[in-house]
Write a protein that holds these residues in place. Structure first.
Motif, short mmCIF file in Angstrom:
data_model
loop_
_atom_site.label_atom_id
_atom_site.label_comp_id
_atom_site.label_asym_id
_atom_site.label_seq_id
_atom_site.Cartn_x
_atom_site.Cartn_y
_atom_site.Cartn_z
N VAL A 130 0.85 -1.19 0.00
CA VAL A 130 0.00 0.00 0.00
C VAL A 130 0.89 1.25 0.00
N LYS A 131 0.27 2.40 -0.07
CA LYS A 131 1.01 3.66 0.03
C LYS A 131 1.53 3.79 1.46
N SER A 132 2.72 4.33 1.60
CA SER A 132 3.31 4.36 2.95
C SER A 132 2.53 5.22 3.94
N ASP A 133 1.69 6.14 3.44
CA ASP A 133 0.90 6.95 4.39
C ASP A 133 -0.48 6.33 4.69
N ASN A 134 -0.70 5.12 4.22
CA ASN A 134 -1.96 4.43 4.50
C ASN A 134 -1.96 3.94 5.95
N THR A 135 -2.98 4.37 6.73
CA THR A 135 -2.99 3.98 8.14
C THR A 135 -4.07 2.95 8.45
N THR A 136 -4.92 2.65 7.45
CA THR A 136 -6.04 1.75 7.73
C THR A 136 -5.76 0.30 7.34
N THR A 181 3.08 -0.70 -13.80
CA THR A 181 1.78 -0.01 -13.86
C THR A 181 1.03 -0.15 -12.54
N CYS A 182 1.09 -1.35 -11.96
CA CYS A 182 0.43 -1.58 -10.67
C CYS A 182 0.97 -0.62 -9.61
N LEU A 183 2.28 -0.47 -9.58
CA LEU A 183 2.92 0.40 -8.59
C LEU A 183 2.51 1.86 -8.79
N LEU A 184 2.43 2.25 -10.04
CA LEU A 184 2.03 3.62 -10.37
C LEU A 184 0.61 3.89 -9.88
N GLN A 185 -0.26 2.90 -10.03
CA GLN A 185 -1.65 3.06 -9.60
C GLN A 185 -1.75 3.21 -8.08
N VAL A 186 -0.89 2.48 -7.36
CA VAL A 186 -0.87 2.62 -5.90
C VAL A 186 -0.39 4.02 -5.55
N LEU A 194 -1.92 -3.30 -3.74
CA LEU A 194 -1.43 -4.19 -4.80
C LEU A 194 -1.11 -5.53 -4.16
N ILE A 195 -1.56 -6.60 -4.79
CA ILE A 195 -1.16 -7.93 -4.30
C ILE A 195 -0.10 -8.46 -5.25
N ILE A 196 1.10 -8.62 -4.72
CA ILE A 196 2.24 -9.04 -5.53
C ILE A 196 3.22 -9.82 -4.65
N ASP A 197 4.07 -10.60 -5.28
CA ASP A 197 5.03 -11.42 -4.55
C ASP A 197 5.87 -10.59 -3.58
N LYS A 198 6.07 -11.13 -2.40
CA LYS A 198 6.77 -10.41 -1.32
C LYS A 198 8.16 -9.90 -1.73
N PRO A 199 9.02 -10.72 -2.33
CA PRO A 199 10.35 -10.20 -2.66
C PRO A 199 10.31 -9.05 -3.67
N VAL A 200 9.29 -9.03 -4.52
CA VAL A 200 9.14 -7.96 -5.52
C VAL A 200 8.59 -6.70 -4.84
N ALA A 201 7.64 -6.90 -3.91
CA ALA A 201 7.11 -5.79 -3.12
C ALA A 201 8.24 -5.19 -2.29
N ASP A 202 9.06 -6.03 -1.68
CA ASP A 202 10.18 -5.55 -0.86
C ASP A 202 11.14 -4.70 -1.68
N ARG A 203 11.39 -5.14 -2.92
CA ARG A 203 12.31 -4.38 -3.78
C ARG A 203 11.72 -3.01 -4.12
N ALA A 204 10.40 -2.97 -4.36
CA ALA A 204 9.73 -1.70 -4.68
C ALA A 204 9.80 -0.75 -3.49
N VAL A 205 9.59 -1.30 -2.29
CA VAL A 205 9.63 -0.49 -1.06
C VAL A 205 11.03 0.07 -0.86
N LYS A 206 12.01 -0.79 -1.13
CA LYS A 206 13.41 -0.39 -0.96
C LYS A 206 13.79 0.76 -1.91
N SER A 207 13.22 0.73 -3.10
CA SER A 207 13.62 1.78 -4.05
C SER A 207 12.66 2.95 -4.11
#
Ligand code: GLN
Length: 262
Positions: A130-136, A181-186, A194-207
């Protein structure tokens, strides 16, 4: 005297000829060897970093690509990479538009009816980003019937989101070709998660600070390479190569390069 000279000449000529033929044979043998090295076309979907992505010059690179190259080197074959939509990979390998799928593809019951999988090479599972400012939204159970979830077409994440929609737990599923595109929409707030594989989500968060992952990793999944149904000889080479590069430390080295480096 004449006869002796002729004999001498003949011997010299024969030796020269033998050397020439020998040299030619050697040369052509070497050429043949490199020419006869089979090149397999490896299909992937390159928006799935760090498994399958592109470098600054647009070349397809990633952990999967390096593994396939190392397996090929170990088993005496070359590889070249070709990009497909994720949902087109299985039809493509069966239509011989590629020989191998290397795409962070989860080996599951549905797919094993259509392709043959190698031994698995990476343990994974889906996650919620989710977006990092999402609190819910603190996990998958916090998704609500007014929410929209992005997914990549044909993935296990798409299966999961469709299931949630069917159960009335979310409003809609936005299906995209690429994870980018999924990341852009988030990021833009077009979707709630976005529901996506954890290691790919982790990489997106890292960058990108705009994202965070929430909750536990969903069902356990494992990635495997795939070949067309019945392509036993190729599957055996992949399995042997994978086993060998695990034993000789190459897998470990590549894992470090893509998951612990940078
Ligand atoms: N592992 C997931 C699947 O197989 C996603 C793979 C991907 O998007 N490349 O469906």
């Amino acid at each position: 005297m004449k006869g002796k000279n002729l004999l001498k000449k003949t011997v010299v000529l024969t030796v020269a000829l033998a050397i020439a033929v020998g040299a030619a044979a050697c040369g052509s043998k070497k050429d043949d060897e490199s020419k006869s090295k089979k090149t397999y076309v490896v299909g992937t979907e390159p928006t799935f970093a760090p498994f399958d992505t592109t470098d600054a010059d647009g070349n397809i690179v990633g952990f999967d690509m390096d593994l396939m190259k190392a397996i090929g080197k170990n088993q005496g074959f070359e590889v070249k990479f070709k990009s497909f939509g994720f949902d087109a990979l299985i039809p493509s390998v069966n239509a011989k538009n590629c020989d191998i799928i290397a795409a962070g593809m989860t080996a599951n019951e549905d797919r094993v009816k259509k392709v043959d999988f190698s031994n698995t090479y990476y343990d994974s599972g889906n996650s919620v980003l989710v977006k990092s400012d999402n609190t819910t939204v603190k996990g998958i159970d916090d998704l609500t019937p007014d929410m929209t979830v992005a997914v990549q077409i044909g993935t296990t994440g798409a299966d999961k989101a469709n299931e949630l929609k069917k159960q009335g737990k979310i409003k809609d599923v936005k299906v995209n070709d690429g994870v980018d595109t999924c990341l852009l929409q988030v990021k833009n707030g077009d979707v709630d998660a976005l529901i996506i594989d954890k290691p790919v989500a982790d990489r997106a968060v890292k960058s990108n600070k705009a994202f965070k992952t929430v909750g536990e990793t969903l069902d356990a999944e494992s990635y495997a390479f795939a070949v067309a149904k019945g392509d036993k000889a190729l599957l055996e080479k992949i399995n042997k190569g994978l086993e060998n590069i695990k034993k000789d430390g190459t897998y470990e080295k590549l894992y470090k390069k893509w998951f612990e480096g940078k």
